[in-house]
Design a protein around this motif. Sequence first.
Motif, PDB file in Angstrom:
ATOM      1  N   PHE A 195      45.935  54.792  49.122  1.00  0.00           N
ATOM      2  CA  PHE A 195      45.873  54.977  50.577  1.00  0.00           C
ATOM      3  C   PHE A 195      44.648  55.805  50.968  1.00  0.00           C
ATOM      4  N   THR A 196      44.410  56.915  50.275  1.00  0.00           N
ATOM      5  CA  THR A 196      43.241  57.740  50.590  1.00  0.00           C
ATOM      6  C   THR A 196      41.951  56.986  50.308  1.00  0.00           C
ATOM      7  N   THR A 197      41.940  56.178  49.258  1.00  0.00           N
ATOM      8  CA  THR A 197      40.760  55.379  48.948  1.00  0.00           C
ATOM      9  C   THR A 197      40.474  54.381  50.059  1.00  0.00           C
ATOM     10  N   LEU A 198      41.516  53.749  50.583  1.00  0.00           N
ATOM     11  CA  LEU A 198      41.317  52.803  51.683  1.00  0.00           C
ATOM     12  C   LEU A 198      40.835  53.511  52.946  1.00  0.00           C
ATOM     13  N   VAL A 199      41.349  54.692  53.208  1.00  0.00           N
ATOM     14  CA  VAL A 199      40.928  55.428  54.406  1.00  0.00           C
ATOM     15  C   VAL A 199      39.478  55.878  54.281  1.00  0.00           C
ATOM     16  N   ASP A 200      39.053  56.229  53.083  1.00  0.00           N
ATOM     17  CA  ASP A 200      37.685  56.712  52.879  1.00  0.00           C
ATOM     18  C   ASP A 200      36.647  55.594  52.872  1.00  0.00           C
ATOM     19  N   LEU A 201      37.081  54.343  52.744  1.00  0.00           N
ATOM     20  CA  LEU A 201      36.124  53.236  52.723  1.00  0.00           C
ATOM     21  C   LEU A 201      35.458  53.070  54.076  1.00  0.00           C
ATOM     22  N   LYS A 202      34.308  52.422  54.072  1.00  0.00           N
ATOM     23  CA  LYS A 202      33.616  52.133  55.323  1.00  0.00           C
ATOM     24  C   LYS A 202      34.340  51.001  56.052  1.00  0.00           C
ATOM     25  N   TRP A 203      34.080  50.928  57.344  1.00  0.00           N
ATOM     26  CA  TRP A 203      34.785  49.967  58.186  1.00  0.00           C
ATOM     27  C   TRP A 203      34.615  48.520  57.727  1.00  0.00           C
ATOM     28  N   PRO A 204      33.437  48.034  57.349  1.00  0.00           N
ATOM     29  CA  PRO A 204      33.342  46.630  56.900  1.00  0.00           C
ATOM     30  C   PRO A 204      34.240  46.329  55.707  1.00  0.00           C
ATOM     31  N   TYR A 205      34.299  47.239  54.746  1.00  0.00           N
ATOM     32  CA  TYR A 205      35.158  47.016  53.581  1.00  0.00           C
ATOM     33  C   TYR A 205      36.639  47.088  53.973  1.00  0.00           C
ATOM     34  N   THR A 206      36.975  47.996  54.879  1.00  0.00           N
ATOM     35  CA  THR A 206      38.374  48.097  55.313  1.00  0.00           C
ATOM     36  C   THR A 206      38.827  46.822  56.021  1.00  0.00           C
ATOM     37  N   LEU A 207      37.988  46.299  56.916  1.00  0.00           N
ATOM     38  CA  LEU A 207      38.346  45.067  57.621  1.00  0.00           C
ATOM     39  C   LEU A 207      38.409  43.884  56.671  1.00  0.00           C
ATOM     40  N   LEU A 208      37.544  43.865  55.671  1.00  0.00           N
ATOM     41  CA  LEU A 208      37.587  42.782  54.686  1.00  0.00           C
ATOM     42  C   LEU A 208      38.881  42.832  53.875  1.00  0.00           C
ATOM     43  N   ILE A 209      39.278  44.015  53.445  1.00  0.00           N
ATOM     44  CA  ILE A 209      40.531  44.156  52.696  1.00  0.00           C
ATOM     45  C   ILE A 209      41.721  43.835  53.593  1.00  0.00           C
ATOM     46  N   PHE A 210      41.652  44.240  54.855  1.00  0.00           N
ATOM     47  CA  PHE A 210      42.733  43.943  55.802  1.00  0.00           C
ATOM     48  C   PHE A 210      42.916  42.426  55.946  1.00  0.00           C
ATOM     49  N   THR A 211      41.815  41.699  56.091  1.00  0.00           N
ATOM     50  CA  THR A 211      41.899  40.241  56.256  1.00  0.00           C
ATOM     51  C   THR A 211      42.355  39.556  54.978  1.00  0.00           C
ATOM     52  N   MET A 212      41.779  39.977  53.841  1.00  0.00           N
ATOM     53  CA  MET A 212      42.114  39.318  52.583  1.00  0.00           C
ATOM     54  C   MET A 212      43.543  39.597  52.147  1.00  0.00           C
ATOM     55  N   SER A 213      44.093  40.755  52.486  1.00  0.00           N
ATOM     56  CA  SER A 213      45.472  41.050  52.090  1.00  0.00           C
ATOM     57  C   SER A 213      46.454  40.094  52.763  1.00  0.00           C
ATOM     58  N   PHE A 214      46.257  39.817  54.058  1.00  0.00           N
ATOM     59  CA  PHE A 214      47.130  38.867  54.748  1.00  0.00           C
ATOM     60  C   PHE A 214      46.878  37.435  54.285  1.00  0.00           C
ATOM     61  N   LEU A 215      45.610  37.087  54.144  1.00  0.00           N
ATOM     62  CA  LEU A 215      45.295  35.715  53.762  1.00  0.00           C
ATOM     63  C   LEU A 215      45.813  35.390  52.367  1.00  0.00           C
ATOM     64  N   CYS A 216      45.633  36.324  51.438  1.00  0.00           N
ATOM     65  CA  CYS A 216      46.102  36.079  50.064  1.00  0.00           C
ATOM     66  C   CYS A 216      47.631  35.994  50.002  1.00  0.00           C
ATOM     67  N   SER A 217      48.314  36.836  50.773  1.00  0.00           N
ATOM     68  CA  SER A 217      49.779  36.769  50.773  1.00  0.00           C
ATOM     69  C   SER A 217      50.268  35.462  51.375  1.00  0.00           C
ATOM     70  N   TRP A 218      49.614  34.981  52.445  1.00  0.00           N
ATOM     71  CA  TRP A 218      50.008  33.694  53.024  1.00  0.00           C
ATOM     72  C   TRP A 218      49.798  32.549  52.028  1.00  0.00           C
ATOM     73  N   LEU A 219      48.639  32.575  51.343  1.00  0.00           N
ATOM     74  CA  LEU A 219      48.362  31.512  50.376  1.00  0.00           C
ATOM     75  C   LEU A 219      49.329  31.575  49.193  1.00  0.00           C
ATOM     76  N   LEU A 220      49.651  32.779  48.726  1.00  0.00           N
ATOM     77  CA  LEU A 220      50.553  32.910  47.575  1.00  0.00           C
ATOM     78  C   LEU A 220      51.941  32.361  47.905  1.00  0.00           C
ATOM     79  N   PHE A 221      52.493  32.741  49.038  1.00  0.00           N
ATOM     80  CA  PHE A 221      53.830  32.261  49.385  1.00  0.00           C
ATOM     81  C   PHE A 221      53.801  30.807  49.828  1.00  0.00           C
ATOM     82  N   ALA A 222      52.655  30.336  50.342  1.00  0.00           N
ATOM     83  CA  ALA A 222      52.544  28.903  50.642  1.00  0.00           C
ATOM     84  C   ALA A 222      52.646  28.093  49.361  1.00  0.00           C
ATOM     85  N   MET A 223      52.033  28.587  48.291  1.00  0.00           N
ATOM     86  CA  MET A 223      52.160  27.909  47.004  1.00  0.00           C
ATOM     87  C   MET A 223      53.604  27.938  46.514  1.00  0.00           C
ATOM     88  N   VAL A 224      54.324  29.046  46.725  1.00  0.00           N
ATOM     89  CA  VAL A 224      55.730  29.130  46.306  1.00  0.00           C
ATOM     90  C   VAL A 224      56.585  28.148  47.105  1.00  0.00           C
TER      91      VAL A 224
END
Length: 390
Positions: free
Chosen positions: A60-89
């Motif tokens: 959590f502290t590592t995510l807060v300390d990251l710069k905004w572009p990296y935080t937004l990228l992780i935010f987008t990829m976390s939702f997208l990857c979870s949608w794709l993973l459960f879509a495969m299931v």
Amino acid sequence: MLSRKGIIPEEYVLTRLAEDPKEPRYRARERRARFVSKNGNCNVAHKNIREQGRFLQDVFTTLVDLKWPYTLLIFTMSFLCSWLLFAMVWWLIAFAHGDLAPGEGAAVPCITSIHSFSSAFLFSIEVQVTIGFGGRMVTEECPLAILILIVQNIVGLMINAIMLGCIFMKTAQAHRRAETLIFSKHAVIALRHSRLCFMLRVGDLRKSMIISATIHMQVVRKTTSPEGEVVPLHQVDIPMENGVGGNNIFLVAPLIIYHVIDANSPLYDLAPCDLHHHQDLEIIVILEGVVETTGITTQARTSYLADEILWGQRFVPIVAEEDGRYSVDYSKFGNTIKVPTPLCSARQLDEDPSLLDVLTLARGPLRKRSMAMAKAKAKPKFSTSPDSLS
């Protein structure tokens, strides 16, 4: 040609031609590296960190300390990857149950309207985001599908809590409040109560106050121990005082914080001749308090190098009473005026108090002259005595 006509001496022309035109004629003066910059950032670069995995133990502290572009990228990829993973299931469940071929499969499918991976991906989004368009749903045919539905909802809630909490903490970080806590650009050393004092001015631009505000000061310099050990950043705490004494301050208006340079002070041997950019001296000021509106602890920092300390000057007053209330003129926040100050260190002043008497004698005629001028201005021009009226 000019040298032939005798306008410019030949020696000067040869000297100028011998110089390298690419070499700069003026060089910037070398200045001591700051430990803390003027805006409060620490000027320290961490290198050769071998145990990088320690940062993942506090995600959590590592995510807060990251710069905004990296935080937004992780935010987008976390939702997208979870949608794709459960879509495969969901697609595998439908494929195993035979729902992808309606003519050959069971009469009641596990998930209605699942015919391809695209429809499974849409159903995964609907489940995790709880949109629920109504065209696709889980039936009672497959208990495994009900279990996966529960798991995806729990995973989605966890991702929402972590990512939204991370973004909230980044937008509400304490150092954002510190942007409106300001320090004077220069510090000054002058006499106060017949003692040399190191003084600076601090102010708060917001109307919301900093509760339980405390201020600390450290002197950072390179020292060598008696055993020969070199300490490149030796930090020494020195007490700061304000108008009411102590470190706690009521920062409703700009205050002048001062430190009395006595025998216990690291600045006891500091003289005016030492205030140059080559001097190995940095004074760090730290202001810490609780934000009144959010309850979050904030910290503002700044530093003063030797050439940023003005000897024999004092801050001008900026608080005045107007229309029954006090007003602060921030345009004069860093302005200083010269005042009589002995050109010697505090140690020399303690050893020879006559240096202070000379200043007192020199200041006496000026004070008498100013008082006489004030009385002359206050004297009425016309008399109203009875003799003048008769």
